[in-house]
Every structure is written in structure tokens, then in C-alpha cells.
Design a protein around this motif. Sequence first.
Motif, PDB file in Angstrom:
ATOM      1  N   ASN A 129       0.847  -1.194   0.000  1.00 23.42           N
ATOM      2  CA  ASN A 129       0.000   0.000   0.000  1.00 23.42           C
ATOM      3  C   ASN A 129       0.881   1.242   0.000  1.00 23.42           C
ATOM      4  N   LEU A 130       0.251   2.389   0.075  1.00 18.11           N
ATOM      5  CA  LEU A 130       0.982   3.652  -0.034  1.00 18.11           C
ATOM      6  C   LEU A 130       1.670   4.076   1.259  1.00 18.11           C
ATOM      7  N   LYS A 131       1.326   3.432   2.372  1.00 19.53           N
ATOM      8  CA  LYS A 131       1.828   3.911   3.660  1.00 19.53           C
ATOM      9  C   LYS A 131       3.356   3.915   3.709  1.00 19.53           C
ATOM     10  N   GLY A 132       3.971   2.768   3.486  1.00 18.26           N
ATOM     11  CA  GLY A 132       5.426   2.708   3.525  1.00 18.26           C
ATOM     12  C   GLY A 132       6.054   3.239   2.256  1.00 18.26           C
ATOM     13  N   LEU A 133       5.377   3.026   1.143  1.00 17.28           N
ATOM     14  CA  LEU A 133       5.916   3.432  -0.152  1.00 17.28           C
ATOM     15  C   LEU A 133       6.038   4.942  -0.265  1.00 17.28           C
ATOM     16  N   ASP A 134       5.104   5.667   0.305  1.00 17.45           N
ATOM     17  CA  ASP A 134       5.074   7.119   0.159  1.00 17.45           C
ATOM     18  C   ASP A 134       6.364   7.763   0.652  1.00 17.45           C
ATOM     19  N   SER A 135       6.845   7.330   1.812  1.00 16.56           N
ATOM     20  CA  SER A 135       8.058   7.911   2.386  1.00 16.56           C
ATOM     21  C   SER A 135       9.271   7.637   1.507  1.00 16.56           C
ATOM     22  N   SER A 136       9.396   6.389   1.043  1.00 19.47           N
ATOM     23  CA  SER A 136      10.541   6.028   0.213  1.00 19.47           C
ATOM     24  C   SER A 136      10.501   6.744  -1.131  1.00 19.47           C
ATOM     25  N   LEU A 137       9.302   6.860  -1.689  1.00 18.55           N
ATOM     26  CA  LEU A 137       9.168   7.517  -2.986  1.00 18.55           C
ATOM     27  C   LEU A 137       9.511   9.002  -2.880  1.00 18.55           C
ATOM     28  N   LYS A 138       9.073   9.634  -1.808  1.00 15.50           N
ATOM     29  CA  LYS A 138       9.395  11.052  -1.623  1.00 15.50           C
ATOM     30  C   LYS A 138      10.898  11.255  -1.445  1.00 15.50           C
ATOM     31  N   HIS A 139      11.557  10.280  -0.806  1.00 15.18           N
ATOM     32  CA  HIS A 139      13.020  10.353  -0.695  1.00 15.18           C
ATOM     33  C   HIS A 139      13.650  10.269  -2.082  1.00 15.18           C
ATOM     34  N   SER A 140      13.209   9.299  -2.886  1.00 15.08           N
ATOM     35  CA  SER A 140      13.776   9.125  -4.222  1.00 15.08           C
ATOM     36  C   SER A 140      13.522  10.343  -5.101  1.00 15.08           C
TER      37      SER A 140
ATOM     38  N   PHE B 259       1.443   9.167  -9.888  1.00 17.12           N
ATOM     39  CA  PHE B 259       1.604   7.810  -9.362  1.00 17.12           C
ATOM     40  C   PHE B 259       0.566   7.515  -8.284  1.00 17.12           C
ATOM     41  N   ASN B 260       0.407   8.429  -7.329  1.00 17.24           N
ATOM     42  CA  ASN B 260      -0.568   8.213  -6.260  1.00 17.24           C
ATOM     43  C   ASN B 260      -1.972   8.041  -6.817  1.00 17.24           C
ATOM     44  N   ASP B 261      -2.313   8.850  -7.806  1.00 15.31           N
ATOM     45  CA  ASP B 261      -3.645   8.769  -8.402  1.00 15.31           C
ATOM     46  C   ASP B 261      -3.850   7.425  -9.091  1.00 15.31           C
ATOM     47  N   GLN B 262      -2.851   6.991  -9.850  1.00 12.17           N
ATOM     48  CA  GLN B 262      -2.982   5.729 -10.579  1.00 12.17           C
ATOM     49  C   GLN B 262      -3.006   4.528  -9.645  1.00 12.17           C
ATOM     50  N   LEU B 263      -2.135   4.536  -8.622  1.00 14.09           N
ATOM     51  CA  LEU B 263      -2.102   3.397  -7.706  1.00 14.09           C
ATOM     52  C   LEU B 263      -3.364   3.336  -6.861  1.00 14.09           C
ATOM     53  N   GLN B 264      -3.823   4.490  -6.389  1.00 19.42           N
ATOM     54  CA  GLN B 264      -5.054   4.517  -5.596  1.00 19.42           C
ATOM     55  C   GLN B 264      -6.228   4.010  -6.426  1.00 19.42           C
ATOM     56  N   THR B 265      -6.293   4.434  -7.681  1.00 17.17           N
ATOM     57  CA  THR B 265      -7.373   3.986  -8.564  1.00 17.17           C
ATOM     58  C   THR B 265      -7.315   2.479  -8.759  1.00 17.17           C
ATOM     59  N   LYS B 266      -6.113   1.960  -8.991  1.00 12.76           N
ATOM     60  CA  LYS B 266      -5.957   0.519  -9.196  1.00 12.76           C
ATOM     61  C   LYS B 266      -6.346  -0.258  -7.942  1.00 12.76           C
ATOM     62  N   MET B 267      -5.977   0.256  -6.778  1.00 11.65           N
ATOM     63  CA  MET B 267      -6.304  -0.437  -5.534  1.00 11.65           C
ATOM     64  C   MET B 267      -7.812  -0.472  -5.305  1.00 11.65           C
ATOM     65  N   VAL B 268      -8.477   0.643  -5.581  1.00  8.67           N
ATOM     66  CA  VAL B 268      -9.936   0.693  -5.414  1.00  8.67           C
ATOM     67  C   VAL B 268     -10.614  -0.282  -6.367  1.00  8.67           C
ATOM     68  N   GLU B 269     -10.098  -0.355  -7.594  1.00 12.25           N
ATOM     69  CA  GLU B 269     -10.720  -1.199  -8.614  1.00 12.25           C
ATOM     70  C   GLU B 269     -10.462  -2.683  -8.404  1.00 12.25           C
ATOM     71  N   THR B 270      -9.355  -3.023  -7.755  1.00 11.86           N
ATOM     72  CA  THR B 270      -8.967  -4.437  -7.692  1.00 11.86           C
ATOM     73  C   THR B 270      -8.969  -5.035  -6.292  1.00 11.86           C
ATOM     74  N   GLU B 271      -8.994  -4.208  -5.254  1.00  9.05           N
ATOM     75  CA  GLU B 271      -8.880  -4.760  -3.904  1.00  9.05           C
ATOM     76  C   GLU B 271     -10.112  -5.578  -3.534  1.00  9.05           C
ATOM     77  N   ALA B 272      -9.861  -6.720  -2.958  1.00  8.47           N
ATOM     78  CA  ALA B 272     -10.949  -7.613  -2.571  1.00  8.47           C
ATOM     79  C   ALA B 272     -11.757  -7.016  -1.424  1.00  8.47           C
ATOM     80  N   SER B 273     -13.060  -7.303  -1.407  1.00 11.65           N
ATOM     81  CA  SER B 273     -13.907  -6.869  -0.300  1.00 11.65           C
ATOM     82  C   SER B 273     -13.526  -7.648   0.955  1.00 11.65           C
ATOM     83  N   ASP B 274     -14.024  -7.199   2.102  1.00  8.48           N
ATOM     84  CA  ASP B 274     -13.725  -7.898   3.358  1.00  8.48           C
ATOM     85  C   ASP B 274     -14.183  -9.353   3.295  1.00  8.48           C
ATOM     86  N   GLU B 275     -15.353  -9.577   2.696  1.00 11.63           N
ATOM     87  CA  GLU B 275     -15.894 -10.932   2.616  1.00 11.63           C
ATOM     88  C   GLU B 275     -15.012 -11.824   1.744  1.00 11.63           C
TER      89      GLU B 275
END
Length: 292
Positions: free
Chosen positions: A46-57, A101-117
Motif C-alpha cells: 500500500n501507499l503507507k510505507g511506499l510514500d516515504s521512500s518515494l518522496k526520498h527518491s 503515481f498516487n492517483d494511478q495506484l489509488q485507482t488501481k487499488m480501489v478497482e482491484t482490492e478484494a472486499s472484506d468478505e
Amino acid sequence: MTVNAGALSAGQKQNQSKDKPITEDYMNDIKMQAITLTKRDRNYSNLKGLDSSLKHSLRLEQNEYDEFEYNPNPPHPNIAIVDGVEQVLTRELAEQLLANFNDQLQTKMVETEASDEIATEKEKLRKLRSKLNKFINATEETEVKEYVVSVMEGEKPLVVEDYAALLNHHKISRVSQRIDLLENYTTKKKEIEQTAPSRAVSRTVNRIKEMILVIPEPNKVAISKEKTDLLQRSLHQFYQKHFPDNKILFSFSHLDESTNHVHAFLDLQNTKTGKYDFSAQEFDFAVPEFNT
């Protein structure tokens, strides 16, 4: 990811990245020196850990845990390579890349992430598979192993009478439990295939891999664009050759630190299958190399 050239600053130079192979002639043109390389990988779901590393890069933010020294007078500006295009990494470009990148990844996660069930059912399937794999690894009988694997992979249907006869023939203990386990697995797998969208991805699945390739300081190699270009070519050529169905989204050469190094970010979704199967690909690549 495509960067809109019109949005870049006027002084920003764009050059087509030279996908130049590291040939013998090329190596003869430079001073030869035996060096060691260090490669580190980080996987992100997810974006939580990636965000910090990406901002460093991207040189947008320094993490408080970053341990390195900036060179106030680097030999060359930092470089970004996006879709094969090499560009000077300005703040304007960095902010644009991060937003896209954030927009594309967030969109992909919303479209593909499995529901809780669905996620709950997939976790049940994972636990059943884990128990079966444990049984397979503990069993010495090849015929039993092959039967269980072929049923798990859907290559043949489970025929309870045949499986029971096979287990009894090889004097495998707890026959009823073995049958129930494989039967529960095949039933659960079929349920998920019928009710869950094929695109449904677990929240714990790694989506992005960051690769960091470094010429460590003990090599005493001066920082230069020539050296970071060599690292970039090595990294890009390796993944293009061995993992052609996974795209390097972008990569960065940092010339303002104390070592020659590059960062690259790989999309772990297989462009051919649509699956996040990079771990399996890595395993298939590593086994022959390990056995040679």
C-alpha cells in the motif's frame, strides 16, 4: 506512466534513454576495475510505507531515519527515467510524478482490492493450501505428492475413492482427514472462482517493488553520471530480460549522496496475466540458477 513534456520547465532537458547493451566493446572503452555491488529490495502492499521512500527518491522529503550525507555540489543533477525517457529531476517533475503515481495506484487499488468478505474467504483458502503444502513436503511418496498437486492445480478432479485407495496403498495415516482437507480445498477454491471477481486482490499482496542498486563506498569509486548510468542499464536490462511482463515505472539516479546508486520501482502486476505473481516468477528464475 507518461509524463507530459509540456508541463516540464523550459530548461529541463529530455533525452531518450539509451538502452545500450553492456558489450565487450563498451567495457573496453572504460577503465576496468573490479567492484562489488549491493542490491536491496523493498516490497509494498500500500501507499503507507511506499510514500516515504518515494518522496526520498524524488527528493521531495527526507525521512528522519535516512542516514546519508547530501553533497551540496554534486557532479551532475539527479536523474529520473520515466517510460525510457531520461530527464533532470527537478522539483516540478518530482511533484508531477508523485501526484500521477498516487492517483494511478489509488485507482488501481480501489478497482482491484478484494472486499472484506472475499478477503476472508481467500484467507481460508490460503490456510487450507498451507496445510496441504505441509503434507506434500512431509510425504515421501512421489505418487501421492503428484496426485495432490495435480488436484490443487486443477489439472484433474478429486475422485475420493481413488485418493483413498492411493493413501491406503502407501500406508498414509489419517486417511479420512487427508481426504477432507483436499476436498475442503477444492470446494473452497471453486466457490471463490465462482463468486469472487478474478481481479480481486488481497490487501496484503505486494503491488510495488523498490530496487536499490549501489556501488558501496569501500570500492572507492568516484560519483559520476557514467557510473550511475551503468547501474541504470544493468538494472533495466536484467528485469527486461528475466521479467519482461513487469514494468519498471520509473527509476532515479542520485548523484548528490556519498555513493553511486539508483532506485527503481517495479509494478508487480503481470501485464500478460493481470496477476500479482512476481514471487512465483522470482522462484522459477532462482531455482535453476541455484541448482547450477
